[in-house]
Design a protein around this motif. Structure first.
Motif: not given
Lengths: 469, 403
Positions: A403, A407, A410, A455, A458, B83, B86-92, B95, B105, B166, B259
């Motif tokens: 998974y 992720r 990319p 960035y 944050n 983020e 970029l398809l990371k599906k998460e930030n900081n 999820v 997570r 996801p 965020g």
């Protein structure tokens, strides 16, 4: 202070550019010296004294080296040696005391040695080498004596390359310190290079750093072959984008103030051998070692055996320069051995086999090199190695690891493309074909600055690898 | 000149951005607190030579820049969007699940210079086993002393909202945790509500907040029902309560961390019992068993004006709060050892018991002293899974009964 911080971009740089461009040329070195000392003092207020000590020592003895080099060879040499020793002393005391004492304390008779806890002055490894190049270049008559201590101080403390290189040889910037041109083309080019570096550092390297740390934690709970490799591979990306990004920022900033520094990286990961890798990686350091250590030792002119000895010495020091820890020494020795083997027969063989295998060979040993580099704790490193090669009860992959790979894909693809000359070539072709394509640059700069600012606002996770050297 | 126009433009873009933000930064007024992040922001640090030498000044100055940067919220939201792009599906470490369901997570700890990441969807079996052993001993000691007991470990969002995660999300990790806990605590007074909660969540019941890690008042009600059943007592049915929506603009801690500023808010409800009104109860905040503060009922309405509105339940965390019903005698006494998940359960339990509510995280003198000062008929521990796997506070359940 680091380049990838808000305070650098939105206070320090604005003020510095203003000051630099409002004063007449003869005061510009002074402006750079003052702002550079502030830049250094921001994070290391006390250690600024060590840097000033090193500057003064080299400048004063440089005066005598210059005075005697044409009349009294012996005296000139003596002053050179004193100058080098006094400079190396500072490096040794502040970088290696902890390590040497820690190791000596193992010997029963030496157990009284104190547990010194000396904090490494930022950038000392870089500026000490720069200073040494001044003394040696002077002695070799390859450079003129610095005009005054302000000019010399500017050379050493110049904030773009102060804390992480590139290591600029004195003879390369001697003329620029006396006279250099600034114009809009140069400034714009500096902005372009700086922005590229900022992108590499903040968007790629910092993300890679976070992923690397995250995957290392994951590996503590789920030991998998793929997961272990991912840690090392993400570190491979991290260190390249971190370090080359920082070099790009340094070169770009230098250009904004009229300096031209030599390139420090030349797509190292597209190498087909380790020999080639070291011609492309941290070039300013390799050049330094070649000119000031390897060639004086005799280089390759005194027979194969002496050459191997010289390679061994250079690579031991290269490793040790990277940090006062056994794994760095091991890392240097590791490359020394591979380079010797390549010299003996492997290079010729690599030229004959299909390119793709040579690439795989080189990448494998580069990545394994980063494995040594990454684990300062050797035991942990060995545990990890077992995991990577499936010797520690590890499964091949789990759903969770898969998974995460998907992720991060990319970002990995961006990093892979960014490690090759492909984007630059495409851009060049495009601009030659359509002149409108030139406007990609200002748009790109705006986008990069915007995204990187987001960035920086944050994120608090921005470790900087070469800070520790 | 014409062929240099792109150079001029590049320089202009750079200069305008660098100088623009520098000027804007110093011109604009500083904010003292961030509503969105629920914390005090760094203001302009005071300069002193000592602080400069120690490095404190530059650290504070760096924080000052990050905290007071112009359009801060806009940039934070932009970063989370990038983020996702970029398809990371998460930030900081948060999820983004279906329908704006957020789940933590991993978390980032910043301790001076050291920055480390903690994975919280994984756990250390050895450590957990040791902690649960202590809880089991607590269980058997209470049982031997004839005190009714039950142990509740509320789920984390990542456990409950599996269906919203996801595609491909490693839900097996929380399944492993749950089955490990079940195995360790078999035949004890552990209340296993995991399947029930998941079923209710999947059926679309609003049992957990989307933007916060806590359960909703409805979730707390279900927990109350299970506790009552385990004591062999009759809980009030859901119809016995009037639900009052007291906020539809609750942005929880997970939201702040994430965020993802575009995710919508949660609603908060108070459940009022139709027979016994809230103002019949008094909550007394105590320190060293002496009253330092008190309020009527269970809620601090002032906190609804703040960002962390969940803090209105029992007025947020205190070491020790006594909740009693006015003019009643002879009610059973219950010790509620809890973290903040207990705050929304306490109002339900108060309908039946006099409560001494003690916070396991803020506990300063051990729990023994509470057993020495009171005679408890019942003890309930509510300590959520995130706390259980990330700190050692369950160790505080060590007691002695020698009467």
């Amino acid at each position: 202070m680091v380049f990838s911080s808000l305070i650098f971009l939105f206070l320090y740089l604005a003020v510095t550019i203003t000051l630099y461009y409002i004063v007449p040329f003869k005061f510009r070195n002074l402006v750079l010296l003052i702002v550079s000392l502030l830049f250094y003092g921001w994070g290391e207020p006390l250690y600024i004294i060590i840097m000033i000590y090193s500057i003064v020592v080299a400048y004063v003895f440089g005066f005598y080296i210059d005075k005697y080099r044409d009349t009294d060879e012996k005296k000139a040499k003596m002053f050179l040696v004193i100058s080098l020793v006094l400079n190396l002393l500072a490096l040794f005391v502040f970088k290696y005391t902890n390590f040497i004492f820690d190791n000596l304390r193992v010997i029963p008779l030496m157990s009284w040695l104190p547990d010194t806890n000396i904090k490494l002055p930022i950038g000392i490894s870089f500026y000490t080498f720069q200073i040494m190049s001044y003394s040696i270049d002077l002695y070799r008559r390859q450079a003129k004596r610095a005009a005054n201590i302000i000019s010399f101080g500017t050379y050493v403390s110049l904030f773009p390359q102060l804390i992480a290189g590139p290591i600029v040889r004195y003879k390369d910037v001697d003329d620029q310190l006396r006279k250099r041109e600034t114009n809009i083309t140069k400034f714009a080019s500096g902005v372009q290079t700086f922005s590229a570096g900022l992108f590499k550092k903040i968007i790629i390297a910092d993300s890679m750093a976070a992923i690397c740390e995250y995957m290392k934690n994951t590996a503590m709970y789920e030991t998998t072959v793929v997961g272990a490799w991912m840690v090392v591979i993400f570190f491979t990306f991290q260190i390249y984008f971190d370090f080359s990004g920082y070099s790009d920022m340094a070169i770009g900033l230098g250009r904004m103030f009229g300096f031209e520094f030599l390139e420090n990286f030349n797509y190292p990961y597209i190498s087909k051998s380790i020999t080639e890798f070291w011609r492309r990686w941290h070039m300013s350091l390799s050049t330094w070692f070649k000119e000031y250590v390897y060639i004086p030792l005799g280089g390759n002119r005194k027979g194969l055996l002496i050459q191997f000895r010289n390679i061994a010495i250079v690579w031991f020091i290269t490793g040790f320069w990277h940090g006062a820890s056994w794994n760095y020494i091991l890392w240097g020795v590791y490359f020394g051995i591979i380079l010797i083997i390549e010299k003996i027969f492997l290079l010729k063989f690599l030229e004959k086999i299909p390119k793709v295998f040579a690439h795989i060979y080189a990448l494998f040993f580069i990545v394994m090199g980063w494995w040594i580099f990454y684990f300062r704790d050797l035991n942990k490193g060995v545990d990890f190695l077992k995991m990577m090669f499936g010797f520690s009860n590890s499964t091949f992959i789990t759903g969770g690891i898969l998974y995460d790979i998907i992720r991060f894909l990319p970002l990995v693809i961006i990093a892979i493309i960014g490690s090759t000359p492909f984007p630059k070539k495409q851009f060049k072709m495009l601009t030659e074909k359509y002149s409108v394509a030139r406007y990609v640059v200002p748009v790109g700069v705006a986008v990069v600055l915007f995204v990187c600012t987001a960035y920086m606002v944050n994120s608090t996770f921005s470790p900087f690898l070469y800070y520790i050297f | 000149m014409k062929n240099k126009f792109d150079k001029i433009l590049t320089t202009a873009v750079f200069i305008i951005m660098i100088f623009g933000f520098t000027i804007l930064f110093w011109v604009q007024k500083d904010n003292n607190i961030s509503e969105d992040e629920n914390r005090v922001l760094q203001t302009l640090p005071e300069f002193s030579f000592d602080r400069l030498i120690s490095g404190d000044y530059s650290t504070d100055m760096n924080d000052y820049f990050a905290d007071q940067f112009p359009f801060r919220n806009f940039f934070i939201n932009a970063k989370s969007r990038i983020e996702l792009a970029l398809l990371k599906k998460e930030n900081n470490g948060v999820v983004l699940g279906d329908d704006g369901q957020l789940a933590v997570r991993s978390s980032l700890n910043r301790d001076f210079d050291e920055i480390e990441i903690q994975n919280i969807d994984q756990f250390d079996k050895t450590r957990l086993s040791i902690l649960l052993d202590i809880e089991k001993q607590f269980d058997s000691k209470l049982t031997a002393a004839g005190i009714d007991y039950c142990f509740v470990m509320p789920m984390r969002s990542v456990d409950i909202a599996q269906s919203a995660m996801p595609a491909g999300f490693p839900n097996y990790r929380s399944d492993e945790l749950l089955s490990f806990v079940r195995e360790e605590l078999r035949d004890t007074h552990f209340l296993d509500m995991y399947d029930m909660f998941r079923e209710k969540y999947d059926a679309g019941e609003y049992v957990y907040y989307r933007t916060d890690h806590h359960w909703t008042t409805l979730g707390a009600y279900y927990c109350y029902v299970e506790i009552m059943k385990s004591f062999g007592m009759e809980p009030y049915p859901l119809e016995a309560f009037t639900q009052e929506k007291i906020s539809d603009s609750f942005y929880g801690t997970t939201w702040s961390k994430s965020g993802f500023r575009f995710v919508g808010s949660d609603e908060i409800y108070y459940f009022h019992n139709n027979e016994i009104s809230d103002d019949k109860f008094t909550s007394i905040v105590k320190s060293n068993f002496a009253e330092i503060n008190s309020f009527t009922g269970f809620y601090n309405h002032e906190k609804l004006k703040e960002k962390d509105k969940y803090g209105s339940f029992m007025s947020g965390s205190s070491t020790h709060i006594s909740i009693t019903m006015n003019n009643t005698e002879g009610r059973e006494k219950i010790l509620l050892l809890k973290d903040s998940f207990g705050h929304s359960v306490a109002p339900f339990l108060a309908l039946h018991f006099d409560i001494e509510m003690v916070d396991l995280d803020y506990l300063d003198k051990g729990i023994q002293i509470y057993f020495n000062n009171y005679n408890f008929d019942k003890v309930v521990v509510i300590y959520n899974l995130d706390n259980v796997i990330s700190n050692d506070n369950l160790q505080r359940l060590k007691v002695n009964f020698e009467k």
